[in-house]
Enzyme design. Structure first.
Site, PDB file in Angstrom:
ATOM      1  N   HIS A 299       0.878  -1.189   0.000  1.00 23.13           N
ATOM      2  CA  HIS A 299       0.000   0.000   0.000  1.00 23.13           C
ATOM      3  C   HIS A 299       0.909   1.231   0.000  1.00 23.13           C
ATOM      4  O   HIS A 299       1.690   1.424  -0.911  1.00 23.13           O
ATOM      5  CB  HIS A 299      -0.931  -0.116   1.211  1.00 23.13           C
ATOM      6  CG  HIS A 299      -2.034   0.893   1.300  1.00 23.13           C
ATOM      7  ND1 HIS A 299      -2.412   1.704   0.264  1.00 23.13           N
ATOM      8  CD2 HIS A 299      -2.858   1.229   2.338  1.00 23.13           C
ATOM      9  CE1 HIS A 299      -3.411   2.489   0.647  1.00 23.13           C
ATOM     10  NE2 HIS A 299      -3.690   2.228   1.909  1.00 23.13           N
TER      11      HIS A 299
ATOM     12  N   ASP B 175       2.357   5.838  -6.861  1.00 28.15           N
ATOM     13  CA  ASP B 175       3.590   5.773  -6.064  1.00 28.15           C
ATOM     14  C   ASP B 175       4.842   5.826  -6.926  1.00 28.15           C
ATOM     15  O   ASP B 175       5.886   6.303  -6.491  1.00 28.15           O
ATOM     16  CB  ASP B 175       3.622   4.480  -5.235  1.00 28.15           C
ATOM     17  CG  ASP B 175       2.584   4.518  -4.145  1.00 28.15           C
ATOM     18  OD1 ASP B 175       2.415   5.586  -3.542  1.00 28.15           O
ATOM     19  OD2 ASP B 175       1.927   3.493  -3.913  1.00 28.15           O
TER      20      ASP B 175
ATOM     21  N   HIS C  91      -2.079  -2.480  -9.879  1.00 29.77           N
ATOM     22  CA  HIS C  91      -3.104  -1.896  -9.004  1.00 29.77           C
ATOM     23  C   HIS C  91      -4.306  -2.821  -8.969  1.00 29.77           C
ATOM     24  O   HIS C  91      -4.646  -3.419  -9.995  1.00 29.77           O
ATOM     25  CB  HIS C  91      -3.526  -0.501  -9.522  1.00 29.77           C
ATOM     26  CG  HIS C  91      -4.206   0.308  -8.473  1.00 29.77           C
ATOM     27  ND1 HIS C  91      -5.539   0.182  -8.203  1.00 29.77           N
ATOM     28  CD2 HIS C  91      -3.711   1.223  -7.616  1.00 29.77           C
ATOM     29  CE1 HIS C  91      -5.850   1.004  -7.220  1.00 29.77           C
ATOM     30  NE2 HIS C  91      -4.762   1.647  -6.841  1.00 29.77           N
TER      31      HIS C  91
END
Ligand SMILES: CC(C)(COP(=O)(O)OP(=O)(O)OC[C@H]1O[C@@H](n2cnc3c(N)ncnc32)[C@H](O)[C@@H]1OP(=O)(O)O)[C@@H](O)C(=O)NCCC(=O)NCCS
Length: 402
Positions: A248, A339, A287
């Site tokens: 995460h 990210d 994802h």
């Protein structure tokens, strides 16, 4: 007894188990959805994550609009109230956030006495637990009390992170500057100097793009805690514990470690090939929801990375990241998530790697608190069931006979 079958509706492999092994009093075999993939756990009106079309909107407005026109404060106002503020409302709201930035002396002291080996994200979690004690009534869940708690938490997160960071380096803490925006003030408290407008805008953009994202793991964890009617501080602490995991929020930090290890554009391909051959995960790719499309937040973060690199006169991080993005699309059909591009951007903004997850938390706390408040509004306890696959009907053997 478990059998793998194709679920025609969702086109995913699910496992159907022997009904005697279930907690449910049902006569029908119930599919297990590993990781709750595709399970609709509740309704929400805060953000819409569309994995099919690769879009994200806050309260119905596409994130592209925020990326181009809004500030973090404006985004937070919308997440909490569902409305865009007028100029007067925004000024008043930003003023209330500024007024809540400072942290109590007891929290400042706590940050100086916890072991320096505690990572900043764990220090933040500890401080949030302690902060709960400063509320008149931690368990009061009246809407206006929760709104005030959400504002306090959001306003204080940067101060906690910056204070702990400077403390562990043996530096004097820097008090918040009321004349700076939320994003600029964080950088100021961290580095002790005011950022340039471009750097402040880059930080503001990262923050607003990370401020909410549907039922991601930490938000869902926060809602589970809230669903027991526990308090907002407890729910935010839960979220912090969930965010730091490498699958995460911890992915941005590891993504940067990887980019640093790669070390040169020429080494990108051999590095990625070796990692994929060893079945290692490339952090910042893949994802759960955006499977066929890119993460919509990437466009804006990638563009900002380009602009910051251009301003610095060195395109290395941008070129390296784009090279890896293209490689991963060809080799694995995997797209980057937010990210991947926010990692080199945070790095160029001067953040040490272990402050990447805390920055994610600073950005996401308005989303968590919006969801916690929404959960309280229409609460039903989250209590799923598990498919029990362990032993049954075993005899207890007295200790002397084992
Ligand atoms: C985000 C993530 C946890 C989603 O996981 P998920 O929905 O459970 O997807 P799965 O783990 O089932 O992955 C599906 C397939 O893609 C592969 N895959 C997914 N992400 C991958 C990655 N980053 N690198 C290499 N392979 C990856 C898996 O190995 C799997 O392949 P297989 O079917 O041949 O075994 C996963 O993509 C991941 O670990 N990414 C890296 C961490 C990250 O960037 N997290 C931030 C998310 S915003």
């Amino acid at each position: 007894m478990a059998t793998k079958i194709e679920d025609e509706v969702n086109d995913v492999v699910v496992v159907k188990r022997d009904l005697t092994a279930l907690e449910l009093p049902t006569a029908m075999p119930v599919p297990v959805k590993a990781g709750l993939e595709g399970v609709v756990a509740a309704e929400s009106q805060i953000s819409a994550v569309d994995g099919l079309n690769g879009t994200l909107s806050y309260r119905g407005i596409d994130i592209g609009q925020f990326a181009q026109h809004a500030t973090y404060e404006e985004t937070v106002y919308l997440l909490w109230t569902g409305k865009l503020p007028t100029r007067v409302q925004l000024t008043e709201f930003a003023g209330r956030m500024v007024a809540e930035r400072e942290i109590d002396e007891s929290i400042q002291h706590l940050l100086t006495i916890i072991p320096r080996t505690i990572t900043p994200i764990n220090a933040l979690r500890t401080a949030v637990s302690a902060l709960s004690g400063l509320e008149e009534d931690t368990d009061d869940r009246a809407p206006e009390v929760n709104q005030a708690k959400a504002l306090r938490l959001t306003a204080k997160f940067p101060t906690i992170v910056a204070s702990y960071h400077r403390c562990r380096l043996g530096l004097e803490r820097v008090a918040p500057d009321p004349d700076l925006s939320h994003a600029a003030n964080f950088l100021y408290m961290l580095h002790g100097k005011r950022p340039t407008p471009q750097v402040a805008r880059a930080m503001d953009l990262i923050m607003l793009l990370l401020s909410d994202h549907g039922f991601n793991a930490s938000t869902f964890a926060a809602r589970v805690t809230a669903s027991t009617l526990s308090d907002m501080y407890a729910a935010v602490t839960t979220a912090l514990g969930t965010l730091k995991g490498p699958l995460h929020g911890g992915a941005n930090h590891r993504s940067m470690q990887m980019l640093l290890e790669i070390g040169s554009i020429d080494n990108a391909e051999p590095y990625i090939d070796a990692a994929l051959a060893e079945k290692r995960r490339i952090m910042g790719f893949g994802h759960r929801v955006y499977r066929q499309t890119s993460d919509p937040r990437c466009v804006y973060v990638r563009r900002m990375l380009y602009e910051v690199c251009e301003e610095l006169g060195d395109m290395y991080w941008y070129e390296l990241a784009v090279t890896i993005e293209e490689m991963m699309a060809i080799k694995r059909g995997l797209f980057p998530n937010v990210d991947f591009y926010s990692a080199p951007l945070m790095y160029l903004l001067g953040l040490p790697l272990d402050l990447f997850v805390p920055l994610f938390a600073i950005s996401r706390v308005p989303g968590w608190t919006a969801h916690i408040m929404e959960q309280y509004e229409h609460n039903r306890l989250f209590r799923p069931v598990c498919a029990y696959t362990g032993y049954r009907n075993r005899a207890y053997v007295p200790i002397e006979e084992r």
